[in-house]
Design a protein around this motif. Structure first.
Motif, mmCIF file in Angstrom:
data_model
loop_
_atom_site.group_PDB
_atom_site.id
_atom_site.type_symbol
_atom_site.label_atom_id
_atom_site.label_comp_id
_atom_site.label_asym_id
_atom_site.label_seq_id
_atom_site.Cartn_x
_atom_site.Cartn_y
_atom_site.Cartn_z
ATOM 1 N N TYR A 55 -3.975 13.582 -3.369
ATOM 2 C CA TYR A 55 -3.097 12.455 -3.059
ATOM 3 C C TYR A 55 -3.399 11.327 -4.031
ATOM 4 O O TYR A 55 -4.470 11.280 -4.654
ATOM 5 N N PHE A 56 -2.448 10.423 -4.140
ATOM 6 C CA PHE A 56 -2.580 9.266 -5.000
ATOM 7 C C PHE A 56 -2.192 8.042 -4.180
ATOM 8 O O PHE A 56 -1.149 8.039 -3.525
ATOM 9 N N ALA A 57 -3.044 7.032 -4.195
ATOM 10 C CA ALA A 57 -2.804 5.831 -3.401
ATOM 11 C C ALA A 57 -2.883 4.601 -4.298
ATOM 12 O O ALA A 57 -3.579 4.594 -5.322
ATOM 13 N N ASP A 58 -2.174 3.580 -3.883
ATOM 14 C CA ASP A 58 -2.122 2.332 -4.636
ATOM 15 C C ASP A 58 -2.147 1.178 -3.639
ATOM 16 O O ASP A 58 -1.347 1.152 -2.707
ATOM 17 N N LEU A 59 -3.098 0.263 -3.825
ATOM 18 C CA LEU A 59 -3.216 -0.901 -2.953
ATOM 19 C C LEU A 59 -3.201 -2.147 -3.816
ATOM 20 O O LEU A 59 -4.041 -2.310 -4.711
ATOM 21 N N LEU A 60 -2.234 -3.005 -3.561
ATOM 22 C CA LEU A 60 -2.136 -4.289 -4.239
ATOM 23 C C LEU A 60 -2.078 -5.352 -3.156
ATOM 24 O O LEU A 60 -1.173 -5.319 -2.302
ATOM 25 N N PHE A 69 0.872 -1.170 0.000
ATOM 26 C CA PHE A 69 0.000 0.000 0.000
ATOM 27 C C PHE A 69 0.905 1.214 0.000
ATOM 28 O O PHE A 69 1.813 1.317 0.826
ATOM 29 N N THR A 70 0.699 2.111 -0.964
ATOM 30 C CA THR A 70 1.490 3.342 -1.037
ATOM 31 C C THR A 70 0.552 4.534 -1.124
ATOM 32 O O THR A 70 -0.582 4.430 -1.596
ATOM 33 N N ILE A 71 1.049 5.663 -0.655
ATOM 34 C CA ILE A 71 0.316 6.919 -0.781
ATOM 35 C C ILE A 71 1.326 8.037 -0.997
ATOM 36 O O ILE A 71 2.411 8.021 -0.419
ATOM 37 N N HIS A 72 0.979 8.961 -1.870
ATOM 38 C CA HIS A 72 1.816 10.123 -2.161
ATOM 39 C C HIS A 72 0.915 11.351 -2.079
ATOM 40 O O HIS A 72 -0.106 11.417 -2.767
ATOM 41 N N THR A 73 1.256 12.289 -1.224
ATOM 42 C CA THR A 73 0.422 13.476 -1.037
ATOM 43 C C THR A 73 1.081 14.695 -1.667
ATOM 44 O O THR A 73 2.307 14.794 -1.722
ATOM 45 N N PHE A 74 0.263 15.598 -2.122
ATOM 46 C CA PHE A 74 0.706 16.864 -2.701
ATOM 47 C C PHE A 74 -0.149 17.981 -2.099
ATOM 48 O O PHE A 74 -1.159 18.394 -2.688
ATOM 49 N N PRO A 75 0.208 18.441 -0.889
ATOM 50 C CA PRO A 75 -0.615 19.423 -0.187
ATOM 51 C C PRO A 75 -0.837 20.722 -0.958
ATOM 52 O O PRO A 75 -1.910 21.314 -0.871
ATOM 53 N N ARG A 76 0.146 21.181 -1.697
ATOM 54 C CA ARG A 76 -0.020 22.434 -2.451
ATOM 55 C C ARG A 76 -1.098 22.312 -3.517
ATOM 56 O O ARG A 76 -1.698 23.297 -3.919
ATOM 57 N N TRP A 77 -1.330 21.096 -3.976
ATOM 58 C CA TRP A 77 -2.351 20.843 -4.990
ATOM 59 C C TRP A 77 -3.643 20.307 -4.374
ATOM 60 O O TRP A 77 -4.645 20.153 -5.070
#
Length: 90
Positions: free
Chosen positions: A77-82, A66-74
Motif C-alpha cells: 500500500y501507499f499512503a500520503d499524509l499532509l 490523508f490518502t491510502i491506496h492498496t494493492f492486495p495482489r502485490w
C-alpha cells in the motif's frame, strides 16, 4: 508531509474495506487531526488491469489530507499524509 510505501503486507487486511476505514479513523484520532468530512473509500475491483485491483481511500483534513491506496495482489500500500499537527511538528 509524510509518504509511506509499505511492502510485504497481509493481502487480506489491505483488501478489507473495514480494516482500511478503521486505520483511517484511528490515525485521525491518534494524531489529533481535524477531519472536515468522514473518510471516503473507493473500492476498485472491476478494472481492465487486474494488477490495479484494490482500495483507495481519503479523508480531507483541516489544512491537509490523508490518502491510502492498496494493492492486495502485490501485498503493498501507499499512503500520503499532509497536515499541520503539533504531534507531527515535534
Amino acid at each position: 508531509h509524510f509518504v509511506i510505501d509499505s511492502y510485504g503486507c497481509d493481502s487480506t487486511r489491505i483488501d478489507s474495506l473495514r480494516d482500511v476505514y478503521d486505520v483511517m479513523i484511528k490515525l485521525v484520532k491518534e494524531f489529533q487531526l481535524e477531519p472536515i468530512m468522514p473518510p471516503q473509500l473507493v473500492p476498485y475491483y472491476y478494472c481492465v488491469n487486474q494488477e490495479d485491483v484494490g482500495i483507495s481511500a481519503f479523508v480531507l483534513l483541516k489544512g491537509g489530507h490523508f490518502t491510502i491506496h492498496t494493492f492486495p495482489r502485490w501485498g503493498c500500500y501507499f499512503a500520503d499524509l499532509l497536515c499541520n499537527s503539533k504531534f507531527i511538528d515535534s
